[in-house]
Every structure is written in C-alpha cells, then in structure tokens.
Design a protein around this motif. Sequence first.
Motif, PDB file in Angstrom:
ATOM      1  N   VAL A  21       0.816  -1.215   0.000  1.00 32.98           N
ATOM      2  CA  VAL A  21       0.000   0.000   0.000  1.00 32.98           C
ATOM      3  C   VAL A  21       0.853   1.270   0.000  1.00 32.98           C
ATOM      4  CG1 VAL A  21      -1.801   1.194   1.249  1.00 32.98           C
ATOM      5  CG2 VAL A  21      -1.785  -1.262   1.239  1.00 32.98           C
ATOM      6  N   LEU A  22       2.017   1.190   0.632  1.00 32.50           N
ATOM      7  CA  LEU A  22       2.969   2.311   0.606  1.00 32.50           C
ATOM      8  C   LEU A  22       4.293   1.782   0.083  1.00 32.50           C
ATOM      9  CD1 LEU A  22       2.290   3.961   4.107  1.00 32.50           C
ATOM     10  CD2 LEU A  22       1.300   4.627   1.898  1.00 32.50           C
ATOM     11  N   LYS A  23       4.813   2.474  -0.938  1.00 33.11           N
ATOM     12  CA  LYS A  23       6.038   1.996  -1.592  1.00 33.11           C
ATOM     13  C   LYS A  23       7.119   3.061  -1.500  1.00 33.11           C
ATOM     14  CE  LYS A  23       2.901  -0.312  -4.795  1.00 33.11           C
ATOM     15  NZ  LYS A  23       2.189  -0.127  -6.063  1.00 33.11           N
ATOM     16  N   ASP A  24       7.952   2.919  -0.531  1.00 33.93           N
ATOM     17  CA  ASP A  24       9.103   3.809  -0.400  1.00 33.93           C
ATOM     18  C   ASP A  24       8.719   5.293  -0.417  1.00 33.93           C
ATOM     19  OD1 ASP A  24      11.765   4.379  -0.009  1.00 33.93           O
ATOM     20  OD2 ASP A  24      12.221   4.468  -2.148  1.00 33.93           O
ATOM     21  N   ILE A  25       7.901   5.659   0.545  1.00 35.08           N
ATOM     22  CA  ILE A  25       7.463   7.063   0.647  1.00 35.08           C
ATOM     23  C   ILE A  25       8.446   7.842   1.518  1.00 35.08           C
ATOM     24  CG2 ILE A  25       5.655   8.611   1.494  1.00 35.08           C
ATOM     25  CD1 ILE A  25       4.174   7.054  -0.391  1.00 35.08           C
ATOM     26  N   ASN A  26       8.835   8.999   1.023  1.00 32.89           N
ATOM     27  CA  ASN A  26       9.673   9.898   1.815  1.00 32.89           C
ATOM     28  C   ASN A  26       8.955  11.237   1.938  1.00 32.89           C
ATOM     29  OD1 ASN A  26      12.389   8.478   2.238  1.00 32.89           O
ATOM     30  ND2 ASN A  26      11.882   8.083   0.098  1.00 32.89           N
ATOM     31  N   LEU A  27       8.881  11.713   3.161  1.00 36.75           N
ATOM     32  CA  LEU A  27       8.201  12.995   3.380  1.00 36.75           C
ATOM     33  C   LEU A  27       8.873  13.711   4.544  1.00 36.75           C
ATOM     34  CD1 LEU A  27       5.895  15.069   3.118  1.00 36.75           C
ATOM     35  CD2 LEU A  27       4.450  13.529   4.454  1.00 36.75           C
ATOM     36  N   GLN A  28       9.384  14.889   4.261  1.00 40.46           N
ATOM     37  CA  GLN A  28       9.988  15.705   5.316  1.00 40.46           C
ATOM     38  C   GLN A  28       9.162  16.982   5.471  1.00 40.46           C
ATOM     39  OE1 GLN A  28      12.227  14.175   2.939  1.00 40.46           O
ATOM     40  NE2 GLN A  28      12.465  12.616   4.531  1.00 40.46           N
ATOM     41  N   VAL A  29       8.771  17.232   6.686  1.00 42.55           N
ATOM     42  CA  VAL A  29       7.964  18.424   6.965  1.00 42.55           C
ATOM     43  C   VAL A  29       8.716  19.246   8.001  1.00 42.55           C
ATOM     44  CG1 VAL A  29       5.716  19.257   7.764  1.00 42.55           C
ATOM     45  CG2 VAL A  29       5.871  17.054   6.580  1.00 42.55           C
ATOM     46  N   SER A  30       8.935  20.517   7.686  1.00 37.51           N
ATOM     47  CA  SER A  30       9.637  21.327   8.677  1.00 37.51           C
ATOM     48  C   SER A  30       8.634  21.981   9.628  1.00 37.51           C
ATOM     49  CB  SER A  30      10.528  22.361   7.997  1.00 37.51           C
ATOM     50  OG  SER A  30       9.815  23.054   7.018  1.00 37.51           O
ATOM     51  N   ARG A  31       9.156  22.511  10.703  1.00 36.95           N
ATOM     52  CA  ARG A  31       8.292  23.107  11.720  1.00 36.95           C
ATOM     53  C   ARG A  31       7.468  24.257  11.125  1.00 36.95           C
ATOM     54  NH1 ARG A  31       8.934  23.678  17.540  1.00 36.95           N
ATOM     55  NH2 ARG A  31      10.986  22.735  17.403  1.00 36.95           N
ATOM     56  N   GLY A  32       6.185  24.218  11.374  1.00 35.18           N
ATOM     57  CA  GLY A  32       5.311  25.278  10.891  1.00 35.18           C
ATOM     58  C   GLY A  32       4.833  25.083   9.458  1.00 35.18           C
ATOM     59  N   GLN A  33       5.318  24.049   8.817  1.00 34.12           N
ATOM     60  CA  GLN A  33       4.916  23.825   7.434  1.00 34.12           C
ATOM     61  C   GLN A  33       3.543  23.139   7.360  1.00 34.12           C
ATOM     62  OE1 GLN A  33       7.495  21.320   4.975  1.00 34.12           O
ATOM     63  NE2 GLN A  33       7.844  23.061   3.623  1.00 34.12           N
ATOM     64  N   ILE A  34       2.837  23.425   6.283  1.00 38.88           N
ATOM     65  CA  ILE A  34       1.522  22.827   6.091  1.00 38.88           C
ATOM     66  C   ILE A  34       1.523  22.084   4.766  1.00 38.88           C
ATOM     67  CG2 ILE A  34      -0.938  23.308   5.877  1.00 38.88           C
ATOM     68  CD1 ILE A  34      -0.016  25.978   7.501  1.00 38.88           C
ATOM     69  N   VAL A  35       1.350  20.779   4.874  1.00 39.17           N
ATOM     70  CA  VAL A  35       1.457  19.915   3.705  1.00 39.17           C
ATOM     71  C   VAL A  35       0.106  19.281   3.419  1.00 39.17           C
ATOM     72  CG1 VAL A  35       2.555  17.825   2.792  1.00 39.17           C
ATOM     73  CG2 VAL A  35       3.895  19.426   4.167  1.00 39.17           C
ATOM     74  N   ALA A  36      -0.317  19.345   2.183  1.00 34.19           N
ATOM     75  CA  ALA A  36      -1.543  18.654   1.770  1.00 34.19           C
ATOM     76  C   ALA A  36      -1.182  17.374   1.052  1.00 34.19           C
ATOM     77  CB  ALA A  36      -2.366  19.539   0.843  1.00 34.19           C
ATOM     78  N   ILE A  37      -1.946  16.328   1.314  1.00 34.43           N
ATOM     79  CA  ILE A  37      -1.801  15.084   0.562  1.00 34.43           C
ATOM     80  C   ILE A  37      -3.100  14.855  -0.199  1.00 34.43           C
ATOM     81  CG2 ILE A  37      -1.361  12.605   0.674  1.00 34.43           C
ATOM     82  CD1 ILE A  37       0.095  13.064   3.322  1.00 34.43           C
ATOM     83  N   ILE A  38      -2.980  14.766  -1.509  1.00 29.95           N
ATOM     84  CA  ILE A  38      -4.150  14.512  -2.340  1.00 29.95           C
ATOM     85  C   ILE A  38      -3.915  13.233  -3.132  1.00 29.95           C
ATOM     86  CG2 ILE A  38      -4.708  16.989  -2.523  1.00 29.95           C
ATOM     87  CD1 ILE A  38      -3.524  16.912  -5.391  1.00 29.95           C
TER      88      ILE A  38
END
Length: 251
Positions: A21-38
């Motif tokens: 279901v998940l294939k080698d996902i990389n996600l870095q979020v810095s402090r205060g950042q707002i990330v949308a996943i669609i």
Amino acid sequence: MTEKPFVDIRHAQKSFGSLEVLKDINLQVSRGQIVAIIGPSGSGKSTLLRAINDLDPLTGGEVWLEDTQVNKKLPHRQYEKHINQVRQDIGMVFQHFNLFPHLTVRENIKLAPKMLKGLSDAEADKLAEEQLDKVGMLERIDYYPSQLSGGQKQRVAIARALAMKPKVMLFDEATSALDPELVEEVNLVMKKLAEEHMTMIIVTHEMGFAESVCDRVLFMDQGVVVEEGPPDVIFRNPTNERTRNFLRKHL
Ligand code: ADP
Ligand code: MG
C-alpha cells in the motif's frame, strides 16, 4: 531544506498481506509547514497518515518526530509507554468526529489532559474553555455531541486535539463527511491554525482549500508520491500525466 525536518518519514513501506500500500514514501515536513496530501481513493493517504503515530505500523522504514523515532522497536511494555508519550504530541482529526457520545463537549476535551497529563479539574476546565473559544464553540461547552451539527462536532474534535498541545496536527479528510454548508466553518478553524504556524499534514479532497492554505502538495497514487511541489505548481502546472488526470476530475 536547510532546517532539520520536524516530521521525517523515511522509506516508508507498508503491506497488508500481499498488498503493498505504501512503496518507499519519503516525506519531510519542517516546523510550521503545512502539507496537503491529495490523490485517488485507495492510494494510501490514510495509511500514511496513520503510520505517523504508528496506528498503522509500517512494515519498513522510519518515522521521526523531531529527535524521536516514533516506530522504534521496543519490548512491549516500553513500546506502550513510548508510543503513549509520542501520541500526545500528535493531534489527529478524522473524517468521523469520534467524540465520546456519553460525555459533554467539556468532558470530551478534559478527559485526555487529565488522564494523560495529570491536569487538575480546574486546569482542565480552563484549557477546555480556551480551546473551545478558539474554535468558536465556547457557547456549546455543556452540550452533548448529539446536540451539535457535524461542523460543530468537528470543531470540538479539533479543540480536543489541540488541548493536548500537540507539536503536529494530522487531518484525514476532516470535512468530507460534512454537508457542504458546514465545510467552511471547519476550514476556517484550520486556516486559523495555519496562521498560527501549526505544523499540519492534511489529507483532503478539497483542492481549493489545499491551494489556499498549504505550503506544499503531495499527489499520491497507488502507494507512491507521484509528484510534489508548491500548490501553484501542482494545481496549475503539474508535470506528471497521472497528476493531470486526477486534477482534471477534481479541480
Ligand atoms: P486512501 O486513504 O488514499 O483512500 P487507504 O490508505 O485507506 O487509502 O488505503 C490504501 C489501500 O490499503 C487500499 O487498497 C485499502 O483497501 C488498503 N487497506 C487499508 N487498510 C487496510 C487494512 N487494515 N487491511 C487491508 N487492506 C487495507
Ligand atoms: Mg483515506
């Protein structure tokens, strides 16, 4: 990114039996950042979000929140203690409000701060009032969930998560079960959090909202991040054909 990531997902892999279901996902979020996943239904968005607080433990890869590895392997007792601690820092709001129906709004919010953080009743009361004021629900503090609209319930659910003073907030389609006229009041609360620089990861099917609030957008399909970038690029100028196809149907 020069700053050290606040939330760091490294080589996330997840299988349910033979289904990857998940294939080698990389996600870095810095402090205060707002990330949308669609992305389309079934692409792994919820699984990824739930992996962040180890509700759906990964089968491979690592999740870090600041200097703590969330999904570290520990003997059972130590793991329980560790994960309960970590989860206090991660607020989560789901599609369905998950309020306790037999408790008033006030009691819903006071429960975790009292049980997990050892706040006194008076302290928890004050906290409940502050957080409800923030989401515009102070007037309904002594109502039961059944006496509230879906939008109001969702605002209470957000207040309840905020009462734990989380470092990061995760939203999984927080507005998708709401009647259209109730979506905006919940979006406004999320916008306010964005203005206060709350770190947020938001799974949403509302492209307009993602575009107006988020710093970055990830498009997922079939367990991979197909494309990511700033909202104006992803929504106005996507390079990937799968992203374009998806947006053609959803913008
Ligand atoms: P999304 O949130 O993008 O719609 P999900 O993360 O819910 O996608 O699901 C991704 C895939 O994983 C789907 O094929 C779904 O059927 C499958 N899946 C999710 N949870 C489970 C589970 N507990 N057991 C088996 N398969 C699951
Ligand atoms: Mg989902």
